[in-house]
Design a protein around this motif. Structure first.
Motif, PDB file in Angstrom:
ATOM      1  N   LEU A   1       0.968  -1.244  -0.140  1.00 20.95           N
ATOM      2  CA  LEU A   1       0.085  -0.092  -0.015  1.00 20.95           C
ATOM      3  C   LEU A   1       0.987   1.338   0.017  1.00 20.95           C
ATOM      4  O   LEU A   1       1.812   1.298   0.889  1.00 20.95           O
TER       5      LEU A   1
ATOM      6  N   THR B   1       0.357   0.278  -4.863  1.00 21.57           N
ATOM      7  CA  THR B   1      -0.769   0.818  -5.159  1.00 21.57           C
ATOM      8  C   THR B   1      -0.275   2.176  -6.223  1.00 21.57           C
ATOM      9  O   THR B   1       0.898   2.561  -6.201  1.00 21.57           O
TER      10      THR B   1
ATOM     11  N   LEU C   1      -7.135   5.659  -1.012  1.00 23.26           N
ATOM     12  CA  LEU C   1      -7.586   4.622  -0.642  1.00 23.26           C
ATOM     13  C   LEU C   1      -8.476   4.833   0.326  1.00 23.26           C
ATOM     14  O   LEU C   1      -9.454   3.731   0.395  1.00 23.26           O
ATOM     15  N   ASP C   2      -9.004   5.802   0.949  1.00 22.40           N
ATOM     16  CA  ASP C   2     -10.275   5.967   1.768  1.00 22.40           C
ATOM     17  C   ASP C   2     -11.448   6.072   0.770  1.00 22.40           C
ATOM     18  O   ASP C   2     -12.457   5.476   1.094  1.00 22.40           O
TER      19      ASP C   2
ATOM     20  N   ASP D   1     -11.361   4.670  -2.825  1.00 23.98           N
ATOM     21  CA  ASP D   1     -11.105   3.885  -3.924  1.00 23.98           C
ATOM     22  C   ASP D   1     -10.038   2.615  -3.656  1.00 23.98           C
ATOM     23  O   ASP D   1      -9.040   2.664  -3.538  1.00 23.98           O
ATOM     24  N   GLN D   2     -10.946   1.551  -3.380  1.00 20.21           N
ATOM     25  CA  GLN D   2     -10.276   0.274  -2.885  1.00 20.21           C
ATOM     26  C   GLN D   2     -10.196  -0.914  -3.990  1.00 20.21           C
ATOM     27  O   GLN D   2      -9.935  -2.023  -3.622  1.00 20.21           O
TER      28      GLN D   2
ATOM     29  N   LEU E   1      -7.082  -3.096  -4.467  1.00 21.69           N
ATOM     30  CA  LEU E   1      -7.184  -3.935  -3.172  1.00 21.69           C
ATOM     31  C   LEU E   1      -7.909  -5.215  -3.626  1.00 21.69           C
ATOM     32  O   LEU E   1      -7.431  -6.367  -3.147  1.00 21.69           O
ATOM     33  N   LYS E   2      -9.214  -4.812  -3.879  1.00 21.79           N
ATOM     34  CA  LYS E   2     -10.054  -6.080  -3.991  1.00 21.79           C
ATOM     35  C   LYS E   2      -9.661  -6.900  -5.245  1.00 21.79           C
ATOM     36  O   LYS E   2     -10.040  -8.020  -5.462  1.00 21.79           O
TER      37      LYS E   2
ATOM     38  N   GLU F   1     -12.217   0.465   6.514  1.00 22.61           N
ATOM     39  CA  GLU F   1     -12.772   0.158   5.306  1.00 22.61           C
ATOM     40  C   GLU F   1     -11.451  -0.429   4.293  1.00 22.61           C
ATOM     41  O   GLU F   1     -11.730  -1.506   3.647  1.00 22.61           O
ATOM     42  N   VAL F   2     -10.333   0.179   4.552  1.00 19.86           N
ATOM     43  CA  VAL F   2      -9.115  -0.521   3.575  1.00 19.86           C
ATOM     44  C   VAL F   2      -8.769  -1.800   4.187  1.00 19.86           C
ATOM     45  O   VAL F   2      -8.653  -2.735   3.564  1.00 19.86           O
TER      46      VAL F   2
ATOM     47  N   SER G   1     -11.188  -4.272   3.091  1.00 21.99           N
ATOM     48  CA  SER G   1     -10.992  -4.465   1.663  1.00 21.99           C
ATOM     49  C   SER G   1     -10.106  -5.466   1.114  1.00 21.99           C
ATOM     50  O   SER G   1     -10.021  -6.085  -0.145  1.00 21.99           O
TER      51      SER G   1
END
Length: 175
Positions: free
Chosen positions: A31, A51, A56-57, A59-60, A63-64, A85-86, A89
């Motif tokens: 990350l 990344t 990242l808050d 758009d994840q 990560l997904k 949330e990160v 994900s």
């Protein structure tokens, strides 16, 4: 190789910790944009995908979509408004992360020149442990360490023996 890399102590401790639990070659989603430490990981035999600088808050998606077995997040979560949330994900099986610890004798970091370089969170051990647990991660190992400043004064003296960083190795909890 990493003996001459700044910041020497933090890089050395983090690399040794990672190698103990996940020796190279391993595929890693790191990350944060490419940086001196991710370059060091590549030179040590890890396959590293960084990344792309997205928020990242918000758009994840990367990560997904990642198939990396390991995610690394070294000094990232303190910059996020919503690290929960990160963490939720992430698709990897393992997570290696470090965060700066809240110091009673220093305010949270905020750059005077870069509006994005600031800490929204500085954690106590128990707070980061709780966040990881809530996000579905089990801590396998952890380590705290100091990061002395090469300056004169009360704060630099306190930094000699007050842990500044908290490093964890986590495994995704079984559902």
């Amino acid at each position: 190789m990493y003996e001459n890399t700044y910041p020497k102590k933090r890089f050395r401790i983090t690399l040794e910790f990672l190698k103990t639990h996940a020796p190279p070659p391993s595929e890693i989603l790191d990350l944060g944009v490419e940086n001196p430490f991710s370059k060091l990981l590549s030179s040590e035999g890890y396959s590293v995908e960084n990344t792309k600088g997205q928020d990242l808050d918000l758009d994840q998606s990367q990560l997904k979509a990642s198939s990396a077995k390991i995610t690394t997040a070294f000094e990232i979560f303190e910059h996020l408004l919503s690290p929960l949330e990160v963490l939720k994900s992430l698709q990897s099986e393992y997570l290696f992360a470090s965060v700066p610890l809240k110091l009673w004798f220093a305010k949270a970091y905020k750059s005077k020149t870069d509006p994005w370089d600031r800490h929204y969170h500085e954690f106590e051990h128990w707070q980061f442990d709780w966040l990881l647990d809530k996000a579905g991660w089990e801590i396998i190992d952890s380590k705290s360490f100091t990061h002395p400043a090469n300056k004169i004064g009360i704060r630099p003296i306190l930094r000699l023996f007050t842990p500044r960083y908290y490093l964890v190795c986590c495994k995704r909890k079984s559902s």
